[in-house]
Write a protein that holds these residues in place. Structure first.
Motif, PDB file in Angstrom:
ATOM      1  N   ALA A   1       4.406   9.602   0.590  1.00 36.57           N
ATOM      2  CA  ALA A   1       3.214   9.108  -0.084  1.00 36.57           C
ATOM      3  C   ALA A   1       1.960   9.469   0.700  1.00 36.57           C
ATOM      4  N   ALA A   2       2.039   9.457   2.025  1.00 35.36           N
ATOM      5  CA  ALA A   2       0.886   9.794   2.851  1.00 35.36           C
ATOM      6  C   ALA A   2       1.232  11.004   3.713  1.00 35.36           C
TER       7      ALA A   2
ATOM      8  N   TYR B   1       0.675   6.970   9.726  1.00 32.84           N
ATOM      9  CA  TYR B   1       1.661   7.703   8.928  1.00 32.84           C
ATOM     10  C   TYR B   1       2.313   8.870   9.674  1.00 32.84           C
TER      11      TYR B   1
ATOM     12  N   TRP C   1       3.407   0.768   7.855  1.00 32.81           N
ATOM     13  CA  TRP C   1       2.380  -0.289   7.931  1.00 32.81           C
ATOM     14  C   TRP C   1       2.854  -1.396   8.860  1.00 32.81           C
TER      15      TRP C   1
ATOM     16  N   ILE D   1      -2.422   6.245  -1.270  1.00 28.03           N
ATOM     17  CA  ILE D   1      -1.056   6.345  -1.814  1.00 28.03           C
ATOM     18  C   ILE D   1      -1.067   6.209  -3.337  1.00 28.03           C
ATOM     19  N   ILE D   2      -1.887   5.269  -3.837  1.00 27.66           N
ATOM     20  CA  ILE D   2      -2.011   5.114  -5.302  1.00 27.66           C
ATOM     21  C   ILE D   2      -2.611   6.385  -5.893  1.00 27.66           C
TER      22      ILE D   2
ATOM     23  N   ASP E   1      -3.760   0.695   1.335  1.00 24.70           N
ATOM     24  CA  ASP E   1      -3.631   2.064   0.798  1.00 24.70           C
ATOM     25  C   ASP E   1      -2.875   2.074  -0.527  1.00 24.70           C
ATOM     26  N   LEU E   2      -2.261   0.961  -0.829  1.00 23.42           N
ATOM     27  CA  LEU E   2      -1.488   0.853  -2.072  1.00 23.42           C
ATOM     28  C   LEU E   2      -2.213  -0.060  -3.061  1.00 23.42           C
TER      29      LEU E   2
ATOM     30  N   ILE F   1       6.501   2.987  -5.305  1.00 24.10           N
ATOM     31  CA  ILE F   1       5.752   2.983  -4.051  1.00 24.10           C
ATOM     32  C   ILE F   1       5.555   1.578  -3.500  1.00 24.10           C
TER      33      ILE F   1
END
Lengths: 393, 372
Positions: free
Chosen positions: A242-243, A194, A188, B139-140, B176-177, A129
């Motif tokens: 991821a989102a 997203y 980002w 995200i994590i 977010d990460l 990620i």
């Protein structure tokens, strides 16, 4: 067989004339080949396969600045004709003080459409990620290797973060000048959240997306009685992101659908860049430098005025002399033009190989357009004939 | 005297044709330069559309995770310039959550709630307040399947800390990460130093003045970085356009030099009588060389002035025609005065280089024999 059996044109004077021809053809060939290479390179930017369609924002001024709802990818992948659907965010960023384009993708889908192979390090996987892979040319330009960490600074949004370089890849196309990252990283840097992507590339048969997907969904999302709470799009692709994506409102007519090459050509045509306009520009350089060729032809005749006078006095007509000189100059023209075109190709090859000529930090591959070169050579020959015809009176 | 002698050459019939030959070449250069000028302006405009937020960071070295700044540095900075200022610790840790182990960035801040609010994050749960609490980016959380109330282990070098996840946030940005912890937790793991100072300036202060004063107070190898750089991007795009223009201009200059060679050679060929007269009147060989060069300079100067005008008018006409045929195409050619000077200079230089050989040869010819 020459109309007159005399060798009256002096080699040193012909050499000067030939130099002018060589330099003029170099100038025209460089203009034509670099512009055609740019045109073909940009056209092939999204891939050259015929069965790949691009969904994009028709309102955007460049192919990189549009935004379309990401959840449309979920709807497209559900169609049985579609074998791959790659939502992508293409955005500029700064790495080690150098601008580079980063492409946020869903790797599994992206690899079904674009072929890349790792030459150093490892390929990204679904769990990576915060890692990226970098194209060979981009890694050389920026100066990074597999295993390094890089500080990425935003261009379109105020973000600054670190990423790990997992591998270096090579590909046949312009991807070698880019960074490939998970989709959320591109989002980002684009700074739009997203739920949006720049383009969606779809691989599959001929599908009328406008009628089968876009219009029904646009009508559905525009319904006034639709609950305010935005649900997850809940598709096959959104499980891998991821989102989570949500279904958002959009206007079907704002989404363009084109084959990859047409998509890029559409943008270029908006700015008047077409193959025809490039050819006209190249011929214009011949017309403009034509005055010099004309001058050189007249000077050559003027330098041989004594010899021409002698030939006239022994009975050679003007017409015969004109034909004879053109006949004698034809090999000179041919040699000079071939030399000029070869020199232009060699020069451009060196310049392009060293990355000195780039379009938005993407290297251009040299494209030799035979038609354009024949057109240039014909224009030069025409100017020489006019020059000789005018000079002998 | 030189000008008078030069006038003999200038009165020749083909002078106008020579000027036109140079002018057409210069017109190409001027028109392409003006289009590149327009493209440069377009790129600058596009870059200007994304207005940089004026957010900066102070850090050491190339990476934030390797940057180490003194905790007391914040107190030495002139607070009157700042709209907001926050010291942060940043490092990569190995996170163990259940059976999952992953390397992720951890950010230490003095007030997690204030930090998340400033970043516009939506927080589910509560902010991390005590040393054994942390909030984690969406995200994590999704990637490691971390839920609120779970305990995770952060490992940095040989040090480990167990923290309880008290909130999950979504900021739609790089945090977010990340795992956000209070500064004390970060100090316990990575040592008592900060990695970066993030700040924005007040609207009414002079950016240049403020940044100069701040940078003077920083340690030697620390630097200020703007976290959004559209201007640098635009500059680099423009540099690419200019590099193409430079390469192409070289080809044009070569043709200008060859044109100048042809013009000078023709002058010598067709003005043998005038040159003989001048020699008979006492003009020396070096003077003759200067005269031919001067003639070429005059031709090139007139040609470049005419060429610049022709080029600009030509592009203007073509762009007007294009915008008439296709309304979406709007080209406004831009040629700065310094570009005009540059075009004229390189034309003159190329022309002089081109005429040197025929001018030199002209001094060696025996004109009496030639005329006979």
């Amino acid at each position: 067989m020459s109309p007159l059996p005399f060798r009256y044109l002096r080699w040193r004077r012909i050499l000067a004339f030939m130099t002018v021809l060589v330099l003029s053809s170099i100038l025209s060939s460089i203009t034509a080949l670099s512009l055609i290479s740019f045109y073909k390179g940009v056209s092939a930017y999204m891939g050259e396969e015929k069965c790949i369609t691009v969904l994009y924002d028709t309102k955007s001024r460049t192919p990189f600045t549009g935004l379309i709802p990401a959840f449309l990818a979920d709807k497209a992948i559900m169609m049985k004709e579609v074998s791959a659907c790659s939502p992508e965010v293409i955005t500029p960023c700064i790495v080690k003080g150098k601008p580079v384009f980063l492409r946020g993708v869903l790797l599994e889908e992206f690899l079904k459409i674009s072929a890349i192979s790792i030459i150093d390090g490892q390929m990204l996987n679904a769990g990576d990620i915060n890692s990226v892979i970098i194209g060979r040319r981009a890694s050389e330009r920026i100066g990074v290797e597999a295993g390094d960490k890089i500080l990425v600074i935003g261009v379109l949004s105020p973000v600054c973060f670190e990423l790990r370089v997992k591998g270096i890849f090579k590909s046949d196309g312009p991807l070698e000048d880019e960074i490939i990252a998970p989709l959320h990283i591109g989002q980002w840097l684009r700074g739009t959240g997203y739920n949006y992507v720049t383009i969606i590339r779809v691989k599959g048969g001929c599908i009328n997306f406008q009628e089968t997907i876009l219009k029904p969904i646009a009508e559905e999302t525009a319904k006034p009685d639709r609950p305010e709470k935005r649900d997850s799009s809940g598709g096959k692709l959104s499980e891998h992101v991821a989102a989570q994506w949500t279904a958002i409102r959009f206007r079907a007519e704002d989404i363009g659908i084109r084959e990859t090459e047409e998509f890029m050509r559409d943008y270029m045509e908006r700015y008047g860049v077409t193959r025809e306009s490039i050819l006209i520009l190249s011929i214009a350089t011949i017309i403009f430098s034509g005055a010099t060729i004309l001058l050189a032809a007249e000077t050559l005749i003027s330098q041989h005025s004594d010899e021409i006078g002698v030939l006239r006095s022994i009975g050679a007509s003007r017409k015969l002399l004109k034909r004879d000189i053109i006949f004698k100059l034809f090999p000179v023209f041919l040699t000079a033009t071939v030399l000029g075109i070869t020199a232009a190709i060699a020069l451009l090859d060196i310049v392009l190989e060293r990355g000195m000529l780039q379009v938005l930090f993407h290297n251009i591959q040299l494209q030799v357009d035979v038609f354009a070169l024949i057109l240039i050579a014909s224009a030069i020959l025409a100017v020489i004939i006019v020059g000789v015809w005018r000079s002998i009176r | 005297m030189a000008l008078l002698c030069c006038k003999i050459f200038l009165r020749r019939r083909d002078t106008a044709q020579s000027i036109l030959a140079i002018a057409l070449l210069v017109a190409m250069l001027a028109s392409v330069s003006s289009i590149v000028g327009f493209l440069n302006a377009q790129v600058k405009t596009l870059a200007g559309l994304s207005n940089p937020t004026g957010k900066y960071i102070i850090m050491r070295g190339d990476l934030i995770s390797e940057s180490k700044l003194d905790v007391k540095l914040l107190d030495t900075l002139p607070l009157q310039y700042f709209n907001s200022i926050i010291a942060e610790s940043f490092f990569w840790t190995n996170v163990t959550a259940g059976l999952t182990q992953i390397e992720v960035p951890v950010r230490g801040v003095s007030d997690t709630e204030k930090f998340l609010r400033a970043r516009g994050a939506r927080l589910n749960g509560s902010a991390a307040r005590s040393v054994n609490e942390a909030v984690v980016g969406e995200i994590i959380a999704k990637s490691c399947s971390i839920d609120i109330g779970e305990e995770i282990c952060l490992t940095y070098d040989a040090r480990s800390v167990n923290v309880m996840i008290v909130g999950v946030f979504r900021a739609q940005s790089e945090i977010d990460l990340e795992i956000i912890v209070p500064m004390e937790t970060a100090f316990n793991l990575a040592g008592e130093h900060i990695s970066l100072i993030e700040f924005s300036l007040k609207r009414n202060v002079s950016v240049e003045e403020a940044l100069t004063e701040i940078s003077m107070l920083l340690p030697k190898d620390a630097r200020i970085i703007q976290v959004q750089q559209p201007i640098l991007f635009a500059q680099e795009v423009n540099a690419q356009l200019l590099s193409f223009l430079g390469f192409w201009s070289l080809a044009v200059c070569a043709v200008v030099a060859s044109a100048s060679y042809v013009i000078a050679a023709r002058l010598v060929e067709e003005s043998s009588y005038e040159i003989l007269m001048l020699r008979a009147l006492g003009v020396k060989r070096t003077r003759l060389f200067t005269l031919i060069t001067l003639y070429i300079v005059v031709i090139a100067a007139l040609g470049s002035i005419l060429g610049v005008s022709l080029g600009l008018v030509g592009v203007q006409v073509v762009s007007a025609a294009l915008s008439w045929l296709t309304p979406s195409i709007k080209i406004t050619p831009i040629l700065e005065p310094q570009q005009v000077v540059w075009i004229i200079s390189i034309t003159l230089s190329s022309a002089v280089i081109g005429c040197l050989l025929p001018a030199y040869r002209a001094t060696k010819i025996k004109y009496t024999e030639k005329l006979l």
